[in-house]
Design a protein around this motif. Structure first.
Motif, mmCIF file in Angstrom:
data_model
loop_
_atom_site.group_PDB
_atom_site.id
_atom_site.type_symbol
_atom_site.label_atom_id
_atom_site.label_comp_id
_atom_site.label_asym_id
_atom_site.label_seq_id
_atom_site.Cartn_x
_atom_site.Cartn_y
_atom_site.Cartn_z
ATOM 1 N N SER A 254 5.412 -10.983 0.091
ATOM 2 C CA SER A 254 4.325 -11.963 0.148
ATOM 3 C C SER A 254 3.128 -11.481 0.957
ATOM 4 O O SER A 254 1.978 -11.671 0.539
ATOM 5 C CB SER A 254 4.838 -13.283 0.724
ATOM 6 N N VAL A 255 3.358 -10.863 2.113
ATOM 7 C CA VAL A 255 2.228 -10.479 2.962
ATOM 8 C C VAL A 255 1.481 -9.289 2.360
ATOM 9 O O VAL A 255 0.247 -9.250 2.378
ATOM 10 C CB VAL A 255 2.694 -10.186 4.400
ATOM 11 N N PHE A 256 2.214 -8.329 1.801
ATOM 12 C CA PHE A 256 1.529 -7.242 1.105
ATOM 13 C C PHE A 256 0.773 -7.789 -0.101
ATOM 14 O O PHE A 256 -0.358 -7.375 -0.381
ATOM 15 C CB PHE A 256 2.506 -6.158 0.655
ATOM 16 N N GLY A 257 1.384 -8.726 -0.817
ATOM 17 C CA GLY A 257 0.709 -9.327 -1.963
ATOM 18 C C GLY A 257 -0.576 -10.023 -1.567
ATOM 19 O O GLY A 257 -1.597 -9.921 -2.257
ATOM 20 N N ALA A 258 -0.560 -10.727 -0.434
ATOM 21 C CA ALA A 258 -1.770 -11.406 0.036
ATOM 22 C C ALA A 258 -2.868 -10.403 0.360
ATOM 23 O O ALA A 258 -4.051 -10.639 0.074
ATOM 24 C CB ALA A 258 -1.440 -12.253 1.264
ATOM 25 N N ALA A 259 -2.496 -9.271 0.955
ATOM 26 C CA ALA A 259 -3.486 -8.227 1.252
ATOM 27 C C ALA A 259 -4.066 -7.653 -0.036
ATOM 28 O O ALA A 259 -5.274 -7.394 -0.129
ATOM 29 C CB ALA A 259 -2.845 -7.121 2.086
ATOM 30 N N LEU A 260 -3.217 -7.457 -1.031
ATOM 31 C CA LEU A 260 -3.686 -6.945 -2.316
ATOM 32 C C LEU A 260 -4.687 -7.907 -2.946
ATOM 33 O O LEU A 260 -5.726 -7.486 -3.479
ATOM 34 C CB LEU A 260 -2.490 -6.721 -3.242
ATOM 35 N N LEU A 261 -4.403 -9.203 -2.872
ATOM 36 C CA LEU A 261 -5.332 -10.189 -3.423
ATOM 37 C C LEU A 261 -6.675 -10.147 -2.701
ATOM 38 O O LEU A 261 -7.733 -10.263 -3.330
ATOM 39 C CB LEU A 261 -4.738 -11.597 -3.330
#
Length: 287
Positions: A254-261
């Motif tokens: 989730s946290v890596f995904g948020a950074a990607l977004l």
């Protein structure tokens, strides 16, 4: 082949250098951007959908064929694009602990306990991954085509991948260090040795991991948002420059995904466990 011919030389050297630089490095501006119009999660004119939107969030009236055709048209016009189908792992034992003890107690004490090392899935997380597999199979039957899956080497992501993609054995797969969860302090985000993972997942290729242990995780520094964004940019750099696959699954966190977004300019979206999020990402032509 999912990687360009010089994969081994370039990818290994890039990851080796990045492993030394990731902590303390400032976030760089991104040259990639989200291409809207196909998925409701990324359309700011629409309300945020509930978790696990129907058809992975495809806008009504759009098909996977439309997405693939748009990518082909972009390529003809000189714009590089990638379809990234992001999947967050299923529920892990650390997720349950955070809910049980609360964030304050987790961050001050429980997050450092060895029992959460490289946190595995719960039985509910395994069930969620099976449900994700059903959703994926449905969309593949509707025209979604993936060529490659990149997987965080943390246990909860690897296990989610093996379950969610169990019906898609024709898709190449590759564990990769870059899309793992936020680094440091929390033992749930420290990976176990690659030798252990090779024994547990003999079907996966861990050949590009230079270190058996975890050289990225440290007990006294929690990766910052800017450092995460730098890592997300590096992930996109490798995805666009070193990998020929145009339609890529990513099993991550989730946290890596948020950074990607953030680095692609997608609106904020909170991914549920074992939820898919499709992203059409392009590298605009610089005039």
């Amino acid at each position: 082949m999912e990687l360009l011919p010089f994969r081994g030389r370039v990818l290994v050297s890039v990851l080796a250098v990045f492993a030394l630089l990731v902590v303390g490095k400032s976030a760089a501006s991104s040259r990639w951007q989200y291409s809207p119009g196909f998925f409701v999660q990324g359309d700011p004119s629409r309300p945020l959908p509930a978790s696990n939107a129907p058809r992975m969030g495809l806008v009504e009236g759009k098909t996977w064929g439309d997405v693939h055709a748009a990518m082909d048209a972009k390529r003809v016009s000189g714009v590089r694009s990638k379809l990234v189908v992001f999947l967050r792992h299923g529920e892990g034992i650390h997720n349950v602990a955070i809910e049980k003890y609360g964030s304050d107690a987790w961050n001050s004490y429980y997050c450092k306990l060895p029992e959460f090392l490289d946190a595995p899935l719960t039985s509910r997380g395994i069930q969620q991954a099976n449900e994700a597999s059903q959703r994926l199979n449905t969309e593949v039957n509707r025209g979604l085509h993936l060529e490659l899956v990149l997987i965080s080497p943390l246990e909860r992501a690897l296990k989610t991948f093996t379950i969610a993609y169990q019906g898609q054995t024709n898709i190449s797969s590759k564990p990769l260090e870059l899309p793992r969860e936020i680094l440091g302090v929390d033992t749930c985000d420290e990976r176990r040795s690659i030798s252990e993972k090779k024994r547990q997942y003999p079907e996966l290729d861990f050949g590009d991991f230079e270190s058996d242990g975890d050289p990225w995780w440290t007990p006294d520094h929690r990766e910052t948002e800017s450092e995460l964004e730098t890592r997300a940019n590096k992930f996109l750099e490798i995805l666009f420059s070193n990998m020929s696959a145009q339609r890529v699954g990513v099993v991550s966190h989730s946290v890596f995904g948020a950074a990607l977004l953030r680095v692609i300019g997608h609106r904020e979206y909170s991914l549920g466990t074992a939820e898919f999020l499709p992203l059409l990402i392009e590298e605009p032509t610089i005039s």
